[in-house]
Design a protein around this motif. Structure first.
Motif, short mmCIF file in Angstrom:
data_model
loop_
_atom_site.label_atom_id
_atom_site.label_comp_id
_atom_site.label_asym_id
_atom_site.label_seq_id
_atom_site.Cartn_x
_atom_site.Cartn_y
_atom_site.Cartn_z
N VAL A 40 0.88 -0.89 0.02
CA VAL A 40 0.16 -0.39 0.05
C VAL A 40 0.73 1.02 -0.08
N ASN A 41 2.01 1.44 1.48
CA ASN A 41 2.53 2.93 0.83
C ASN A 41 3.75 2.26 0.43
N HIS A 42 4.51 1.39 -0.04
CA HIS A 42 5.35 1.81 -1.38
C HIS A 42 5.04 0.70 -2.51
N PRO A 43 3.78 0.93 -3.20
CA PRO A 43 3.69 -0.02 -4.45
C PRO A 43 3.98 0.30 -5.29
N ASP A 44 5.50 0.78 -6.27
CA ASP A 44 6.62 1.04 -7.14
C ASP A 44 8.15 0.22 -6.97
N HIS A 45 7.87 0.31 -5.11
CA HIS A 45 9.44 0.38 -5.32
C HIS A 45 9.54 -1.24 -4.19
N TYR A 46 8.22 -1.88 -3.85
CA TYR A 46 8.36 -2.34 -2.39
C TYR A 46 8.48 -4.19 -3.42
N LEU A 47 9.79 -4.99 -2.89
CA LEU A 47 9.84 -6.43 -3.81
C LEU A 47 9.52 -7.80 -2.60
N SER A 48 9.89 -7.76 -1.44
CA SER A 48 9.56 -8.87 -1.35
C SER A 48 9.87 -8.69 0.13
N HIS A 49 9.49 -9.87 1.36
CA HIS A 49 9.91 -9.64 2.72
C HIS A 49 10.15 -11.06 3.69
N GLN A 50 10.63 -11.61 4.65
CA GLN A 50 11.01 -11.67 5.39
C GLN A 50 10.73 -12.51 6.12
N VAL A 51 10.06 -13.18 7.12
CA VAL A 51 9.70 -12.89 8.90
C VAL A 51 10.54 -13.17 9.01
N VAL A 52 10.43 -12.62 10.36
CA VAL A 52 12.05 -12.93 11.68
C VAL A 52 11.60 -14.31 12.17
N TYR A 53 12.01 -15.34 11.75
CA TYR A 53 11.67 -16.29 13.30
C TYR A 53 12.52 -16.37 14.28
N ASN A 54 12.56 -17.12 15.17
CA ASN A 54 12.97 -17.54 17.03
C ASN A 54 13.04 -18.82 16.64
N ALA A 55 14.62 -18.76 16.87
CA ALA A 55 15.77 -19.86 16.40
C ALA A 55 16.32 -20.27 17.06
N ASN A 56 16.43 -19.92 17.75
CA ASN A 56 17.31 -19.74 18.57
C ASN A 56 17.90 -20.85 19.91
N LYS A 57 16.78 -21.20 20.05
CA LYS A 57 16.88 -23.11 20.81
C LYS A 57 17.25 -23.89 19.90
N LEU A 58 16.50 -24.14 18.82
CA LEU A 58 17.55 -24.45 17.19
C LEU A 58 18.32 -24.16 16.73
N SER A 59 19.21 -23.50 17.15
CA SER A 59 20.93 -22.74 16.65
C SER A 59 21.20 -23.36 17.46
N GLU A 60 20.97 -23.44 18.38
CA GLU A 60 21.85 -23.77 19.68
C GLU A 60 22.07 -25.35 20.08
N LEU A 61 20.73 -26.42 19.46
CA LEU A 61 21.16 -27.27 19.12
C LEU A 61 21.65 -27.89 18.19
N VAL A 62 21.57 -27.28 16.91
CA VAL A 62 22.78 -27.63 15.83
C VAL A 62 24.05 -26.97 16.13
N ASN A 63 24.46 -25.47 17.81
CA ASN A 63 25.90 -25.46 17.91
C ASN A 63 26.42 -26.32 18.72
#
Length: 768
Positions: free
Chosen positions: A225-248
Motif C-alpha cells: 500500500v505505502n510503497h507500491p512501486d518499490h516493494y519487492l518482497s520480505h522475510q519474516v523473522v523466526y525465533n530459532a534460538n533454541k534450534l540454533s543451540e541444538l545445531v551448535n
C-alpha cells in the motif's frame, strides 16, 4: 615514584620482549606447518596453496631454505607496500579506515612532540621548583621535565598557554582533514562497490498484532500500500534460538566423535572409551564412539522436531521482518522515514549486512529493550565503581617511595635495587593489563543483553563502554589513587587547604606510571599480537586431533578479526594520554609515537595476511573515533585549566576557557558537515547507483532471495532449508488482507475472492 633508571629497566624489558616476539614470529611464519596460521586470509580467498602438499617429507614441516632466515624482517616493508586502494579491495573499507586511526595518531603527535621538546621541555627543565618546594613532594628527575617544576605565579606559564592553543588548532585541523577524507572514502566505496543485500533491505520492527492477519500478511499489505512501486518482497523473522543451540551442540559433539574416530584409526587394536560422569573423571565406562554416535542421533531427532515446531507455530514468528525493495532509492526512502502516524510501531531502519546480523537478539521483543538497557546501565555503574579496588592496588605498586614514608616497616624488603626497579618500572603496567584482561568479554556480554541486532552495533556499544571505563578507572582512577599513594605522607600531615595544590602538582608526575603502561600494552602487547600464540596452539591441537579432510583443516584456522570493541578504545586511551600530557609532561609523547608507528606496521600486516573481517560497515564507526578524540582534547584543556589554577596563574583562566568553547564549536561544525554521510544514505547517490546498475545487472529477486534467512535454515545438513522461503514467492499483484471490514483497510483481499489490481487501487483511493 619511578626514576629514570626504573623507566630504563622497564624499557629494556619491554624492548627485549618485543624483539623476542618478532624473532619468534619471523621464525615460525616461514615454517610450512604454520602457513595456515600466519596467512589464513589468502587461504580463505583461495589465492594460496598449502606447502605441505608437495616436496620432501622434512621440507613439508621445516623450512630448509636457509636464505629465508636471513630475510626474517622482510615482512615489515612488505606490509607497507600494498597501496590503500588495493588494501580496500583486499580487506574492505573498515580495515583500511581502522589503520588510518594509527596514522592519525602519528599526524597529530609527531609535530606536537617536536614543538614540545623544542619549547616546553627547556622551559620546564630550567627551574628548580621541585627541589625547593615547601610541600615536601615525592618526585624524580623525570618530573623536572613537567609543568610541576614551574613556580607559582610564574610568567613562564604563558608558554604553556600558547602551546595549548597551538596543539588545539593543529589537532582540530588534522581531525577535520581526516574526517573529510574518510567521508569521501565512504561515499566513493558505497558508489563503486558491487550490489549488497543490505543496500536494498530495511528491517521493520514492532509490527502491531492483528487478530485477522499474520505478521507476514501485515508486512506485505503495508508495504504494497505505502510503497507500491518499490516493494519487492520480505522475510519474516523466526525465533530459532533454541534450534540454533541444538545445531551448535551437535557440531561440538561431532568434533568429539571425530576425535575418537581418529584415535581409533591410529590404534585399531583398542576402541577408545570414556567415563560418563562429571568431566569424564568418574561414572560408567562406555565405548566413546558409540556414545557420541547415539548423542548425535538424538540431537538430529531433536533438531528435526524443533525445526518443525518453528515452522508451524505462529508464536515462533517475531513481530519483525526484513523488507527488500526493487531499488536502493526505495529502500533509502523507507529506512529514513516514519511509516505510521504512531511513531512507536512499524519502526524501520537499514538492515545490517547479512554477515553482520546477530540473529539471537532479533528474537527479543522490542518492548523489553528499554528495560534491558536500564539493567545494563546499573550493572555497568557498579562494575566501574568496584573496579577502583584493583586500580588502587596497582597504584600502590607504582609509588614505593610514598609507601615507605607512611609504612616504613616495608622499607628493607623493597629497597633492593633490582627488585625496586622491576616493581616500579614494569609490574604496575603488567598488573593493570592483567586486571583488564576479561573486561572486554564482560562488556560484550552486556551489549548482547541490551539487544543490539548487529555485530557492528554490539562492538561499537562495547567500545563506547570500554573507553568510558578506561577514562574513569585507568586515567582518572590512576591519577587520583596514584596521587593519594604518592603523596600519602603529605596528605596525613598537611592542612586540608593544601591538598588541592598537592594534587595539582602531582598530576603531571603520574606520567611515569602511564609510560610503564604504554610500554607493556603498546610495545610488548602489540608485538605479541603478531605472534598469534593462542591461535597457533589451537590450530595444531585441532589439526592433530580433529582434522580429517581439507575442509576440516580450513575450519581449524582461526583468522580472527580486528576486534574493534577492544582495539579502538585502547587507541583512544593513548590519544587521551598524549593530549593531556602534551603540555604538562611531554616526556610521554615519544613512547606514544613509538606505539602508533609500531602498531600501524603490525596491524597492516595482520589485516593483509590474517584477519578476516566478519562484516563491512563502510567505516560507520568513524564518528565515534572523532568524538572521542574531541572529548580527550576538551579533557586536556579542562585539566590544564585546573592545574594552572593551583599554580595561581589566574590571568590565564579567561584565555583557557575559550579553548573548550572553540573545540565544541568545531565538533558541532564537523557533526553537521560530515556526520550525515555516516548516518543516512543520500537519495541522490542511491538514484545514481540504481541508474548505472539498471543497464548492467538483473535478477535482483534471485540475488536477495536467500540473503536474510536464519543461518540454521541454510545449513547443508538441513533438508528443509527452504522452509523460510515462503515469503519469497512470485511478487503478488494484489494487496492481501483478511480483514472483513474496510474501516481501516479499504483494500479487499485475495483471500476472500474480491481483487483489485494496483491501478484499480489508485482509482479506489481517488473516490470521495
Amino acid at each position: 615514584m619511578a626514576t629514570i633508571s626504573d623507566i630504563g629497566v622497564a624499557a629494556a624489558i619491554n624492548i627485549l620482549t618485543a624483539f623476542a616476539f618478532f624473532f619468534a614470529f619471523a621464525f615460525l611464519r616461514i615454517q610450512p606447518v604454520n602457513d595456515r596460521v600466519y596467512f589464513p586470509k589468502w587461504y580463505l580467498k583461495g589465492l594460496r596453496s598449502s606447502p605441505l602438499a608437495n616436496g620432501a617429507f622434512v621440507s613439508k614441516f621445516v623450512n630448509l631454505d636457509f636464505r629465508s632466515y636471513a630475510r626474517f624482517l622482510n615482512w615489515m616493508p612488505a606490509a607497507l607496500q600494498m597501496p590503500e586502494p588495493e588494501l580496500i579491495d583486499h580487506a574492505g573499507l573498515d580495515s583500511a579506515v581502522y589503520l588510518r586511526i594509527y596514522l592519525l595518531g602519528l599526524k597529530i603527535f609527531v609535530p606536537i612532540a617536536f614543538l614540545a621538546f623544542t619549547i616546553t621541555v627547556p622551559v620546564n627543565w630550567t627551574n628548580n621548583t621541585l627541589e625547593h618546594s615547601s610541600l615536601n613532594l615525592t618526585y624524580s628527575d623525570i618530573d623536572k621535565l613537567s609543568i610541576s617544576n614551574i613556580p607559582t605565579r610564574s610568567h613562564r606559564f604563558w608558554t604553556h598557554l600558547v602551546i595549548a592553543y597551538a596543539f588545539t588548532f593543529w589537532t582540530c585541523y588534522v581531525l577535520k582533514r581526516e574526517y573529510e577524507i574518510v567521508a569521501a572514502m565512504r561515499l566513493h566505496f558505497l558508489a563503486s562497490e558491487q550490489r549488497r543485500p543490505d543496500q536494498f533491505t530495511v528491517l521493520v520492527r514492532n509490527v502491531p498484532p492483528d487478530p485477522d492477519e499474520s505478521v507476514s500478511e501485515l508486512v506485505e499489505h503495508l508495504f504494497l500500500v505505502n510503497h507500491p512501486d518499490h516493494y519487492l518482497s520480505h522475510q519474516v523473522v523466526y525465533n530459532a534460538n533454541k534450534l540454533s543451540e541444538l545445531v551448535n551442540e551437535k557440531k561440538k559433539i561431532q568434533n568429539w566423535l571425530d576425535f575418537y574416530q581418529n584415535k581409533y584409526e591410529r590404534n585399531p587394536s583398542r576402541r577408545p572409551s570414556l567415563k560418563t560422569g562429571f568431566l569424564g573423571l568418574w561414572g560408567n565406562s562406555v565405548d566413546a564412539i558409540d556414545f557420541y554416535t547415539s548423542k548425535i542421533e538424538r540431537l538430529s531427532r531433536d533438531i528435526s522436531a524443533e525445526r518443525e515446531k518453528v515452522t508451524n507455530n505462529p508464536k515462533s514468528i517475531m513481530p519483525a521482518a526484513f523488507v527488500s525493495f526493487k531499488t536502493r532509492w526505495g529502500a533509502a526512502v523507507c529506512a529514513q522515514t516514519q511509516q505510521s502516524r504512531n511513531p512507536t510501531i512499524w519502526l524501520t531502519e537499514w538492515a545490517p549486512e547479512p554477515r553482520d546480523v546477530y540473529w539471537e537478539n532479533l528474537a527479543i521483543p522490542f518492548v523489553f529493550l528499554t528495560i534491558r538497557r536500564l539493567i545494563v546501565v546499573v550493572a555497568f555503574f557498579f562494575l566501574t565503581f568496584f573496579f577502583m579496588i584493583p586500580i588502587t592496588f596497582v597504584q600502590s605498586l607504582a609509588n614505593i617511595e610514598g609507601i615507605e614514608k607512611a609504612l616504613p616497616f616495608l622499607k628493607p624488603i623493597i629497597e633492593v635495587k633490582v627488585i625496586e626497579s622491576f616493581i616500579q618500572g614494569f609490574l604496575p603496567g603488567i598488573a593493570l593489563k592483567i586486571f583488564l584482561l576479561f573486561l572486554p568479554t564482560i562488556l560484550m556480554i552486556m551489549s548482547k543483553f541490551e539487544g543490539f541486532i548487529s555485530i557492528s552495533a554490539l562492538e561499537r556499544r562495547s567500545a563506547s563502554r570500554y573507553y568510558f571505563f578506561l577514562f574513569i578507572n585507568v586515567f582518572l582512577g590512576s591519577i587520583i589513587a596514584g596521587t593519594a599513594f604518592q603523596q600519602l605522607n603529605n596528605f596525613i600531615h598537611q592542612s586540608t587547604n593544601q591538598i588541592p595544590k598537592t594534587i595539582g602538582v602531582s598530576i603531571p608526575m603520574k606520567a611515569t606510571f602511564f609510560i610503564t603502561y604504554i610500554m607493556v600494552d603498546g610495545w610488548a602487547g602489540v608485538a605479541g599480537e603478531i605472534l598469534r600464540l593462542k591461535p597457533l596452539v589451537i590450530y595444531h591441537l585441532k589439526n592433530f586431533f580433529l582434522v580429517k579432510t581439507e575442509k576440516d583443516r580450513e575450519e581449524a584456522m582461526d583468522p580472527g578479526t580486528i576486534g574493534f570493541n577492544t582495539g579502538e578504545p585502547q587507541i583512544q586511551l593513548y590519544f587521551l594520554l598524549g593530549l593531556v600530557y602534551a603540555v604538562v609532561s611531554p616526556i610521554l609523547l615519544p613512547f606514544i609515537i613509538v606505539f602508533f608507528g609500531l602498531a600501524y606496521v603490525v596491524y597492516r600486516h595482520q589485516i593483509i595476511n590474517v584477519y578476516n573481517q566478519e562484516y563491512e560497515s563502510a567505516a560507520a564507526f568513524w564518528p565515534d573515533v572523532h568524538v572521542r578524540i574531541i572529548a580527550a582534547l576538551i579533557v586536556s584543556q579542562l585539566l590544564l585549566m585546573g592545574l594552572l589554577s593551583t599554580k595561581e596563574a589566574a590571568q590565564s583562566t579567561p584565555l583557557l576557557i575559550t579553548l573548550p568553547v572553540l573545540t565544541i564549536w568545531f565538533h558541532r561544525f564537523c557533526k553537521g558537515r560530515y556526520e550525515p554521510a555516516f548516518v543516512t544514505y543520500p537519495l541522490q547517490e542511491a538514484m545514481m547507483k540504481d541508474t548505472l546498475e539498471r543497464a548492467r545487472e538483473s535478477n535482483l529477486k534471485g540475488f536477495l532471495q536467500n540473503a536474510y534467512i536464519h543461518p540454521v535454515f541454510r545449513r547443508a545438513d538441513d533438508s528443509d532449508s527452504d522452509i523460510a522461503m515462503v515469503e519469497w514467492e512470485q511478487e503478488p499483484d494484489l494487496i492481501a488482507t483478511k480483514r472483513t471490514s474496510r474501516s481501516c483497510t479499504p483494500l479487499p483481499s485475495k483471500h476472500n475472492g474480491s481483487t483489485l489490481s494496483l491501478p484499480q487501487v489508485k482509482e479506489e483511493r481517488s473516490k470521495p
